[in-house]
Design a protein around this motif. Structure first.
Motif, PDB file in Angstrom:
ATOM      1  N   LEU A  70      35.135 -31.161  43.175  1.00  0.00           N
ATOM      2  CA  LEU A  70      34.499 -29.847  43.083  1.00  0.00           C
ATOM      3  C   LEU A  70      34.253 -29.253  44.463  1.00  0.00           C
ATOM      4  CD1 LEU A  70      31.893 -30.439  40.214  1.00  0.00           C
ATOM      5  CD2 LEU A  70      34.067 -29.200  40.089  1.00  0.00           C
ATOM      6  N   ALA A  71      33.826 -30.098  45.402  1.00  0.00           N
ATOM      7  CA  ALA A  71      33.572 -29.607  46.760  1.00  0.00           C
ATOM      8  C   ALA A  71      34.862 -29.134  47.418  1.00  0.00           C
ATOM      9  CB  ALA A  71      32.916 -30.707  47.594  1.00  0.00           C
ATOM     10  N   LEU A  72      35.925 -29.913  47.255  1.00  0.00           N
ATOM     11  CA  LEU A  72      37.217 -29.533  47.832  1.00  0.00           C
ATOM     12  C   LEU A  72      37.726 -28.239  47.207  1.00  0.00           C
ATOM     13  CD1 LEU A  72      39.669 -30.335  49.632  1.00  0.00           C
ATOM     14  CD2 LEU A  72      40.592 -31.519  47.633  1.00  0.00           C
ATOM     15  N   PHE A  73      37.670 -28.171  45.890  1.00  0.00           N
ATOM     16  CA  PHE A  73      38.137 -26.978  45.190  1.00  0.00           C
ATOM     17  C   PHE A  73      37.311 -25.756  45.578  1.00  0.00           C
ATOM     18  CE2 PHE A  73      37.694 -24.234  41.357  1.00  0.00           C
ATOM     19  CZ  PHE A  73      38.984 -23.717  41.345  1.00  0.00           C
ATOM     20  N   GLY A  74      35.993 -25.911  45.590  1.00  0.00           N
ATOM     21  CA  GLY A  74      35.125 -24.782  45.915  1.00  0.00           C
ATOM     22  C   GLY A  74      35.338 -24.270  47.324  1.00  0.00           C
ATOM     23  N   THR A  75      35.505 -25.188  48.272  1.00  0.00           N
ATOM     24  CA  THR A  75      35.705 -24.788  49.667  1.00  0.00           C
ATOM     25  C   THR A  75      36.945 -23.918  49.820  1.00  0.00           C
ATOM     26  OG1 THR A  75      34.604 -26.778  50.505  1.00  0.00           O
ATOM     27  CG2 THR A  75      36.110 -25.636  52.009  1.00  0.00           C
ATOM     28  N   PHE A  76      38.058 -24.396  49.283  1.00  0.00           N
ATOM     29  CA  PHE A  76      39.298 -23.647  49.448  1.00  0.00           C
ATOM     30  C   PHE A  76      39.355 -22.418  48.541  1.00  0.00           C
ATOM     31  CE2 PHE A  76      40.859 -27.497  51.557  1.00  0.00           C
ATOM     32  CZ  PHE A  76      41.545 -26.928  52.621  1.00  0.00           C
ATOM     33  N   LEU A  77      38.747 -22.497  47.364  1.00  0.00           N
ATOM     34  CA  LEU A  77      38.758 -21.333  46.479  1.00  0.00           C
ATOM     35  C   LEU A  77      38.041 -20.156  47.133  1.00  0.00           C
ATOM     36  CD1 LEU A  77      39.430 -20.054  43.740  1.00  0.00           C
ATOM     37  CD2 LEU A  77      37.210 -20.893  42.914  1.00  0.00           C
ATOM     38  N   VAL A  78      36.890 -20.421  47.723  1.00  0.00           N
ATOM     39  CA  VAL A  78      36.149 -19.342  48.389  1.00  0.00           C
ATOM     40  C   VAL A  78      36.959 -18.779  49.552  1.00  0.00           C
ATOM     41  CG1 VAL A  78      34.109 -18.813  49.779  1.00  0.00           C
ATOM     42  CG2 VAL A  78      33.876 -20.178  47.695  1.00  0.00           C
ATOM     43  N   ALA A  79      37.486 -19.675  50.386  1.00  0.00           N
ATOM     44  CA  ALA A  79      38.248 -19.222  51.557  1.00  0.00           C
ATOM     45  C   ALA A  79      39.488 -18.430  51.146  1.00  0.00           C
ATOM     46  CB  ALA A  79      38.645 -20.423  52.409  1.00  0.00           C
ATOM     47  N   PHE A  80      40.240 -18.962  50.191  1.00  0.00           N
ATOM     48  CA  PHE A  80      41.467 -18.293  49.764  1.00  0.00           C
ATOM     49  C   PHE A  80      41.178 -16.998  49.007  1.00  0.00           C
ATOM     50  CE2 PHE A  80      43.973 -22.569  49.622  1.00  0.00           C
ATOM     51  CZ  PHE A  80      44.050 -22.551  51.007  1.00  0.00           C
ATOM     52  N   SER A  81      40.072 -16.953  48.282  1.00  0.00           N
ATOM     53  CA  SER A  81      39.734 -15.732  47.545  1.00  0.00           C
ATOM     54  C   SER A  81      39.369 -14.602  48.499  1.00  0.00           C
ATOM     55  CB  SER A  81      38.579 -16.002  46.572  1.00  0.00           C
ATOM     56  OG  SER A  81      38.969 -16.905  45.562  1.00  0.00           O
ATOM     57  N   ARG A  93      43.503 -13.080  39.387  1.00  0.00           N
ATOM     58  CA  ARG A  93      44.727 -13.790  39.013  1.00  0.00           C
ATOM     59  C   ARG A  93      44.991 -14.941  39.980  1.00  0.00           C
ATOM     60  NH1 ARG A  93      48.842 -10.630  36.136  1.00  0.00           N
ATOM     61  NH2 ARG A  93      50.391 -11.243  37.683  1.00  0.00           N
ATOM     62  N   TYR A  94      44.780 -14.678  41.267  1.00  0.00           N
ATOM     63  CA  TYR A  94      45.009 -15.734  42.245  1.00  0.00           C
ATOM     64  C   TYR A  94      44.066 -16.914  42.007  1.00  0.00           C
ATOM     65  CZ  TYR A  94      45.233 -18.493  46.431  1.00  0.00           C
ATOM     66  OH  TYR A  94      45.362 -19.564  47.276  1.00  0.00           O
TER      67      TYR A  94
END
Length: 445
Positions: A70-81, A93-94
């Protein structure tokens, strides 16, 4: 290709800019956490799987750090979003597509840690490619998922993070050597493909230049940049990209196999892959498949420090030839081809790679040996882990976006011209890496 198409985006809407910001942001965040005593928080995002032969060990590793996914996903999801919002992608969509891509990356990484698959050399990079190509060609992927398949973006993030794991002193030492080897290979391969395309197969010189750039410099990015510089037709750029992908995917499997069969040392093998692969992402997959960090380091020095930097110079040369020779009949007035073309075409993410390397090098030089050892373990270690995830998303994206039917629908002449370049590039890269510059590549640790 029109000027409107080739016009540069504002700096804040470019993938290179956001790849640099995200990766350097991670480097600075991890470094700050280390000096503030927050290494435990950093380790929460460093998701990894041990080598396992039974499911119990795998589940035990996940249970020991249940928040890591969850931490890994959340970190990159926020940055990429955030990057998606500014660049202009559809954020919703992204985000949905990245969530599914992340799930696939968890599966292939866990499978790639299996002891049996490792014995068969089927580790995460090759599994990610295989899974992506199998599913991508077997089923129709939803558009929202395809919006997250950003191969170039992920590989740029990974390359900048790679800089944090390569001391700047190594880059300075390898720079002239890598550029010398890259010059020999790039010039020879470009000229070979161009002559084969124009003299043997009668292709348009702009088309030939686009094919030559894709085969000699940095793959897809070079094909796009050089195609724009010489005003190649859009279809020519598409064909060149397809040729790059076709041969790059083939080399992902062929080069590691050849390196093992020939018994090459990891450093030499990585340099050969860096010399003879046709795309950054594919090259990282091939180098990673060897399972040795030295191969990844020498690949990076050869491909990123050596070959990729040529794209701006080639763009200037090809633009000049296009204006003064190829477009002479249709040009109403002579155009000016300034040296600014080099900067406009230069892959800016390389600056992020160098900056990350410089930051880490300065830190290691500023602390004592004990602190440096801890920094390598508690800061550089997690950054390597994050880099690995970025490359896994890259490999999956390559697989999901590779269409076998599209690779075979452009006729035989572009394929033949590119193949002639491959027949020159691969043995030349092998000879330079194993005989001419082998002493240096063997010394890289």
């Amino acid at each position: 290709m029109s000027k409107a198409v080739t016009a540069a985006l504002p700096w804040h809407r470019r993938e290179d800019t956001w790849a640099i910001l995200i990766a350097l942001g991670l480097v600075l965040a991890v470094t700050t956490a280390f000096f503030l005593g927050g290494a435990r928080a950093v380790s929460a995002t460093a998701l990894s799987f041990p080598t396992w032969s039974d499911g119990g060990k795998l589940l035990g590793a996940v249970g020991a750090n249940p928040l890591a996914p969850l931490a890994l996903f959340g970190t990159f999801l926020v940055a990429f979003s955030v990057a998606s919002l500014v660049i202009g992608w559809d954020v919703a969509r992204y985000a949905a597509g990245f969530a599914l891509l992340f799930a696939f990356s968890i599966v292939v990484t866990a499978l790639g840690s299996n002891a049996v698959l490792k014995q068969w050399q089927l580790e995460t990079p090759l599994l990610a490619l295989a899974v992506g190509m199998l599913l991508g060609n077997a089923v129709t992927l939803p558009a929202w998922f395809q919006s997250a398949l950003r191969t170039e973006f992920y590989v740029k993030v990974g390359i900048v993070l790679m800089g944090a794991t390569l001391p700047f002193t190594i880059i300075l030492e390898a720079g002239p050597l890598a550029i010398a080897q890259a010059t020999l290979v790039a010039v020879t391969t470009f000229v070979t493909i161009h002559l084969a395309a124009t003299r043997l197969f009668g292709l348009d010189p702009r088309f030939a230049a686009t094919l030559g750039a894709g085969g000699s410099i940095c793959g897809v990015s070079a094909a796009i940049a050089i195609g724009g510089a010489c005003r190649a037709e859009k279809s020519h750029v598409s064909v060149a990209i397809s040729m790059v992908i076709l041969w790059a995917v083939a080399m992902i499997f062929a080069l590691p196999f050849a390196c093992r069969a020939l018994g090459l040392a990891p450093g030499v093998a990585g340099a050969w892959i860096g010399t003879s692969e046709f795309a950054d992402a594919a090259g990282f997959a091939a180098a990673s498949a060897l399972g040795d960090e030295r191969a990844v380091k020498t690949f990076t020095l050869m491909k990123v420090v050596g070959r990729d930097m040529f794209v701006g110079v080639w763009a200037l040369v090809v633009a000049f030839l296009s204006v003064t020779r190829w477009d002479r009949e249709r040009a109403g007035a002579p155009e000016q081809v300034g040296t600014g073309e080099i900067w406009r075409r230069f892959p800016k993410f390389i600056l992020g790679f160098l900056a990350a390397s410089l930051v880490v090098t300065v830190i290691l030089a500023s602390v004592d040996t004990g602190a440096g050892t801890r920094f390598s373990k508690e800061a550089i270690g997690p950054l390597k882990n994050l880099r690995g995830w970025a490359f896994t998303w890259t490999f999956l994206s390559i697989g999901f976006t590779t269409r076998f039917r599209e690779l075979t629908r452009f006729g035989w002449r572009p394929f033949a011209a590119f193949a002639v370049g491959v027949l020159v590039n691969v043995p030349l890269g092998y000879w330079l890496s194993t005989h001419v510059f082998d002493a240096y590549w063997l010394a890289v640790r």
